[in-house]
Scaffold this active site. Structure first.
Site, PDB file in Angstrom:
ATOM      1  N   TYR A  11       0.794  -1.230   0.000  1.00 17.27           N
ATOM      2  CA  TYR A  11       0.000   0.000   0.000  1.00 17.27           C
ATOM      3  C   TYR A  11       0.826   1.280   0.000  1.00 17.27           C
ATOM      4  O   TYR A  11       0.307   2.348   0.313  1.00 17.27           O
ATOM      5  CB  TYR A  11      -0.932   0.004   1.224  1.00 17.27           C
ATOM      6  CG  TYR A  11      -2.162  -0.849   1.036  1.00 17.27           C
ATOM      7  CD1 TYR A  11      -2.044  -2.223   0.916  1.00 17.27           C
ATOM      8  CD2 TYR A  11      -3.424  -0.288   0.976  1.00 17.27           C
ATOM      9  CE1 TYR A  11      -3.161  -3.014   0.738  1.00 17.27           C
ATOM     10  CE2 TYR A  11      -4.542  -1.067   0.801  1.00 17.27           C
ATOM     11  CZ  TYR A  11      -4.412  -2.430   0.686  1.00 17.27           C
ATOM     12  OH  TYR A  11      -5.515  -3.201   0.515  1.00 17.27           O
TER      13      TYR A  11
ATOM     14  N   LYS B 171       3.431 -15.149   3.681  1.00 14.56           N
ATOM     15  CA  LYS B 171       3.639 -16.023   2.520  1.00 14.56           C
ATOM     16  C   LYS B 171       5.148 -16.090   2.300  1.00 14.56           C
ATOM     17  O   LYS B 171       5.659 -15.792   1.212  1.00 14.56           O
ATOM     18  CB  LYS B 171       2.879 -15.450   1.305  1.00 14.56           C
ATOM     19  CG  LYS B 171       2.886 -16.340   0.083  1.00 14.56           C
ATOM     20  CD  LYS B 171       2.038 -17.589   0.220  1.00 14.56           C
ATOM     21  CE  LYS B 171       2.238 -18.502  -0.977  1.00 14.56           C
ATOM     22  NZ  LYS B 171       1.541 -19.792  -0.837  1.00 14.56           N
TER      23      LYS B 171
ATOM     24  N   ASP C 285      -2.573 -18.442   2.178  1.00 17.69           N
ATOM     25  CA  ASP C 285      -3.509 -19.284   1.404  1.00 17.69           C
ATOM     26  C   ASP C 285      -4.118 -20.354   2.304  1.00 17.69           C
ATOM     27  O   ASP C 285      -5.333 -20.524   2.373  1.00 17.69           O
ATOM     28  CB  ASP C 285      -2.817 -19.882   0.172  1.00 17.69           C
ATOM     29  CG  ASP C 285      -1.466 -20.520   0.477  1.00 17.69           C
ATOM     30  OD1 ASP C 285      -0.959 -20.328   1.600  1.00 17.69           O
ATOM     31  OD2 ASP C 285      -0.927 -21.215  -0.404  1.00 17.69           O
TER      32      ASP C 285
ATOM     33  N   ASP D  52      -6.097  -6.895   4.675  1.00 21.32           N
ATOM     34  CA  ASP D  52      -7.267  -6.365   3.975  1.00 21.32           C
ATOM     35  C   ASP D  52      -8.152  -7.532   3.512  1.00 21.32           C
ATOM     36  O   ASP D  52      -9.368  -7.553   3.752  1.00 21.32           O
ATOM     37  CB  ASP D  52      -6.781  -5.534   2.774  1.00 21.32           C
ATOM     38  CG  ASP D  52      -7.920  -4.875   2.021  1.00 21.32           C
ATOM     39  OD1 ASP D  52      -8.963  -4.608   2.644  1.00 21.32           O
ATOM     40  OD2 ASP D  52      -7.761  -4.627   0.816  1.00 21.32           O
TER      41      ASP D  52
HETATM   42  C1  IPM Z   1     -10.391  -1.401   3.733  1.00 20.55           C
HETATM   43  C2  IPM Z   1     -10.643  -0.992   2.312  1.00 20.55           C
HETATM   44  C3  IPM Z   1      -9.531  -0.053   1.866  1.00 20.55           C
HETATM   45  C4  IPM Z   1      -8.230  -0.811   1.930  1.00 20.55           C
HETATM   46  C5  IPM Z   1      -9.754   0.539   0.468  1.00 20.55           C
HETATM   47  C6  IPM Z   1     -11.046   1.258   0.379  1.00 20.55           C
HETATM   48  C7  IPM Z   1      -8.634   1.410   0.019  1.00 20.55           C
HETATM   49  O1  IPM Z   1     -10.743  -2.111   1.500  1.00 20.55           O
HETATM   50  O2  IPM Z   1     -10.300  -0.521   4.596  1.00 20.55           O
HETATM   51  O3  IPM Z   1     -10.297  -2.602   3.997  1.00 20.55           O
HETATM   52  O4  IPM Z   1      -7.878  -1.529   0.992  1.00 20.55           O
HETATM   53  O5  IPM Z   1      -7.556  -0.707   2.937  1.00 20.55           O
HETATM   54 MG    MG Z   2     -10.826  -3.930   2.587  1.00 17.71          MG
END
Ligand code: IPM
Ligand code: MG
Length: 405
Positions: A141, A202, A235, A259
């Site tokens: 990210y 992983k 996984d 996520d």
């Molecule tokens: C979450 C969402 C966000 C992320 C998106 C909206 C950018 O999916 O908070 O889980 O990927 O973190």
């Molecule tokens: Mg999310």
């Protein structure tokens, strides 16, 4: 003079209505705060070329913490097209405001509890009670991406095998960030009477990044001998979570895996209507329902506000008002167990505000809302309804990422 100052960021789509529902419950629970509205969302991207304007960041600095509703995100080309004409040539790039907030404010912990409330017909299995610790500032990210392989990378080992037209996204994992998320998970386990921490990775393929993550987590684990520690490949973890969800307790993992896994866990305890998050740093935090802006439901007063109400509960707990937090969670548990007030996702016909009122009514008697408070919130909800329809029109059709951001 109120005890706390909260930045209130309703955002887009269903954001304003679930925020309203949360406010009704916060007021009814006796949480004494001043709420300061902050601009965030698609509207500000279109008009100003920034979904998270500077003034909103300044507002955050003057508050104790923030509450965030939801935001509509659209794919890159569409975001570009919707920009005001005078901004089109300034080559602005749309980035998810929540991801930006997490990084800008160093909110390194994304805390996502998943509890199967007794009597919730949507539970995949009863008794599930997991807490996800998702690293929130790095991993996949970091936003360092290339539409094609940069010339300067060409000489790097292994790059000869990468076709020149490949797009690249960089994954960055540091020992420091891995250790601090692990520390947060183990500390939580100790202070909340949890028995086990599972680190998800992983490392058999992502040898460097996941290898480093695991190494850092293991080092932290060695300082908490009273907490059981295990590791799992991501996984296999998906499979095991479905097979034996009660085996798990606290889960700690990197950003993208967290996520994905947190949506899986959310679905096991009722879906996104029950999923809430705290984006928590050392001195500031932003609380949010995990769901997106769901433009197709905006303004209908229909979606389940429990995720937002539980996010508010987490905010109150973080700020130190444990009794109020406990009362809210208990009220949610009572309403779910009772089962008479259910939103559409729970198989019922109750509206967003019906659910909020039911939770408010289930609070201990001394904190029940007065008639005035209930009426005031209902009027606010109506105002939000009309705002919601406007946003829906604006969001247009299709191609809207209901996960928002
Ligand atoms: C979450 C969402 C966000 C992320 C998106 C909206 C950018 O999916 O908070 O889980 O990927 O973190
Ligand atoms: Mg999310």
């Amino acid at each position: 003079m109120h005890t706390y100052r909260i930045a209130w960021l309703p955002g887009d789509g269903i954001g304003p209505e679930v925020c309203d529902a949360a406010r009704l419950v916060l007021d009814a629970a006796g949480f004494d705060a001043e709420y300061c509205h902050g601009d965030i969302g698609w509207e500000f991207w279109r008009k100003e070329g920034d979904a998270l304007p500077r003034r909103t960041l300044d507002l955050l600095r003057s508050t104790d913490c923030a509450f965030f509703g939801a935001i509509t995100s659209k794919p890159m080309a569409e975001a570009q097209r919707e920009l005001a004409p005078e901004l089109q040539r300034l080559s602005r790039v749309y980035r998810s405001p929540i991801v930006r907030l997490r990084r800008l404010l160093d909110l390194y912990l994304c805390l996502r509890p998943c509890r199967a409330f007794v009597g919730n017909r949507l539970n995949y299995r009863d008794g599930i009670d997991l807490v996800m610790f998702r690293e929130n500032t790095e991993g996949m990210y970091i936003g360092v991406e290339y539409p094609a392989v940069p010339e300067s990378f060409r000489a790097e080992p292994g790059m000869e095998a990468i076709p020149p037209d490949a797009a690249l996204s960089l994954r960055c994992v540091t020992r420091a960030a891995s250790a601090r998320i692990a520390e947060a998970a183990f500390r939580y386990a100790v202070t909340h009477g949890r028995r086990k921490v599972t680190a998800v990775h992983k490392a058999n393929v992502l040898r460097e990044t996941c290898g480093l993550f695991l190494d850092a987590v293991r080092e932290v684990a060695s300082r908490y001998p009273e907490i059981e520690f295990e590791t799992a490949n991501v996984d296999a973890m998906c499979m095991w979570l479905l097979k034996d969800p009660l085996h798990y307790d606290v889960i700690v993992t990197t950003n993208l895996f967290g996520d994905i896994l947190s949506d899986l866990c959310a679905q096991m305890v009722g879906g996104l209507g029950f999923a809430y998050s705290g984006n928590i740093g050392d001195t500031y935090a932003v609380f949010e329902p995990t769901h997106g802006s769901a433009p197709k439901y905006a303004g209908q007063n229909k979606v389940n506000p429990l995720a937002a109400i539980l996010a508010a509960k987490m905010m109150v707990e973080w700020i130190g008002q444990r009794e109020i937090a406990w009362n809210i969670e208990q009220a949610v548990a009572d309403v779910v167990q009772h089962g008479t007030v259910r939103t559409y996702d729970m198989g019922g016909t109750a509206s967003t505000m019906d659910m909020a009122r039911a939770v408010a009514q289930a609070l201990p008697a001394s904190h029940r809302p007065t008639e005035d408070q209930v009426n005031m919130r209902a009027a606010l909800a109506q105002r939000i309804d009309s705002h919601g329809s406007k946003i829906e029109e604006m969001a247009g059709t299709g191609a809207v990422d209901s996960q928002g951001g």
